[in-house]
Write a protein that holds these residues in place. Structure first.
Motif, mmCIF file in Angstrom:
data_model
loop_
_atom_site.group_PDB
_atom_site.id
_atom_site.type_symbol
_atom_site.label_atom_id
_atom_site.label_comp_id
_atom_site.label_asym_id
_atom_site.label_seq_id
_atom_site.Cartn_x
_atom_site.Cartn_y
_atom_site.Cartn_z
ATOM 1 N N MET A 284 0.819 -1.204 0.000
ATOM 2 C CA MET A 284 0.000 0.000 0.000
ATOM 3 C C MET A 284 0.859 1.263 0.000
ATOM 4 O O MET A 284 0.409 2.328 -0.417
ATOM 5 N N SER A 400 -6.996 3.611 1.508
ATOM 6 C CA SER A 400 -6.431 3.383 0.175
ATOM 7 C C SER A 400 -7.508 2.985 -0.821
ATOM 8 O O SER A 400 -7.516 3.454 -1.970
ATOM 9 N N ARG A 404 -8.454 5.102 -4.186
ATOM 10 C CA ARG A 404 -8.361 4.456 -5.496
ATOM 11 C C ARG A 404 -9.719 4.389 -6.187
ATOM 12 O O ARG A 404 -9.828 4.556 -7.413
#
Length: 409
Positions: A284, A400, A404
């Motif tokens: 990540m 994350s 995204r």
């Protein structure tokens, strides 16, 4: 009648056996190796020393030999039939905990602690993030642990083991201002106490003091036996601090030297959790490990965990399989967890399935699905167990996934 170092009456005819017993318990509580031979010597002196059999059981569990741990726990229970009420309660808790009877064991610990607040070995089974409270499926287990220790603190005073346990419990419950001085006092009283060092490292993490945390580990870890319980996990903290500070090469070198399945001497569950968490965090952060290193973890898992176990472990199995993009393994894991939930064998409840689904979706590039599943899971994350530092990987994954998804990556 003799007394142990916690001032509890203890049934044996040998002062030397009690001395050996105390030394063995202290090594176990400091998470240092060497308790096994000491307790063997005590049992050679007095084979009917019931509580020594319980310490032997604990020592065997520490090295992962659960068959022998349960055998010794049963011997201890049989020998304690005509002992005091305190000793009978003590051995019963050890027996229940090591035989996987977690809920009755926890009830027994809470009752026992009210009557015998300085009976340390039974109390210890409730503590830590992998203890009866930590893996009990509670959404407030950090607070429960702090409350339990608060309830017995009046009996303890300036004891290195208790101060280390209580200090870390307070840090995890959000009271670092009170917990840190306890941890530092525990370290001063017993500099070899890995539990207190570990708790202080967590406090540095909670404070965002990565440099100080890494410096403590750098100073302390070289003298800690690689076979000891926390060596690999303290290395994980060391690597995590390095990752947070942007020292990527150092973080990956620590992983390869101390945390990976090829290097770790820890119990398989500890190795799996730390390795899977690190590779996920590294990926990540934009630094995925080599596929061969990821396959090393999944091969390790297939050997040691062909079927899922406790919820916190299961989430880390999902991380490893997702990193390897092993769709078949992820599907099997999902089915097995569903079956365990149907059987009531996952104390966390449905949050374990939601987290595993989120990890799977993230690993396969389905970021909107990962965001949705993590949003559902977030209120109950503590039910999985683990520390704040360990559970932050799920929060990082949620963030994350959201970024995204929004960016259409």
């Amino acid at each position: 009648m003799y007394r142990d170092r916690f001032d509890q009456p203890i049934t044996t005819d040998s002062r030397r056996a009690v001395e050996l017993y105390d030394e063995a318990v202290d090594l176990l509580f400091a998470l240092q190796p060497g308790s096994g031979p000491l307790i063997d010597e005590a049992l050679a002196i007095d084979p009917e020393f019931a509580l020594a059999h319980c310490v032997k059981a604990r020592a065997m569990a520490t090295i992962g030999d659960m068959r022998e741990a349960r055998r010794y726990a049963a011997l201890g229970r049989d020998l304690a039939v005509n002992r005091s009420a305190r000793e009978r309660g003590h051995v019963e808790i050890v027996y229940l905990a090591l035989h996987g009877e977690s809920r009755p064991a926890l009830r027994a610990v809470l009752e026992h602690a009210a009557s015998y607040p300085r009976d340390a070995v039974p109390l210890s089974f409730a503590l830590g993030v992998y203890g009866l409270l930590g893996f009990g499926g509670f959404n407030d287990f950090h607070a429960r642990q702090a409350e339990l220790l608060e309830s017995v603190a009046h009996a303890w005073g300036d004891d290195w083991w208790f101060l280390g346990a209580f200090g870390w419990g307070l840090v995890e419950a959000g009271n670092s201002a009170r917990g840190i001085p306890m941890l530092e006092r525990a370290m001063a009283l017993n500099p070899r106490n890995a539990n207190a060092v570990h708790g202080r490292v967590h406090a540095y993490y909670e404070e965002g003091a990565a440099a100080q945390g890494e410096a403590l580990i750098d100073t302390w870890l070289p003298d800690y036996d690689r076979t000891a319980v926390l060596h690999g996990h303290l290395s994980w903290h060391q690597a995590l601090f390095a990752l947070q500070r942007g020292h990527i090469d150092r973080a990956i070198a620590i992983y390869r030297d101390n945390i990976s399945p090829a290097a770790s001497r820890a119990l398989p569950m500890f190795t799996t959790i730390d390795a899977a968490s690190f590779i996920t965090r590294a990926a990540m952060s934009g630094y995925p490990l080599d596929p061969t290193e990821i396959r090393e973890i999944t091969a390790f898992i297939r050997k040691h965990f062909p079927e899922p176990g406790v919820p916190f472990l299961n989430a880390h199995l999902a991380m490893a399989y997702a990193a390897a993009r092993d769709v078949d393994a992820l599907s099997r894991l999902e089915r097995h967890i569903a079956g365990l939930l149907d059987d009531g064998a996952q104390p966390s409840g449905a949050v374990v399935a939601l987290v595993c689904q989120a990890i799977t979706a993230y690993g396969l590039g389905h970021f909107e699905t990962a965001r949705e599943r993590m949003a559902e899971a977030m209120p109950d994350l503590e039910r999985l167990g683990g520390s704040h530092a360990q559970r932050d990987v799920f929060i990082d994954l949620a963030i994350s996934a959201a970024i995204r998804a929004d960016c259409g990556i």
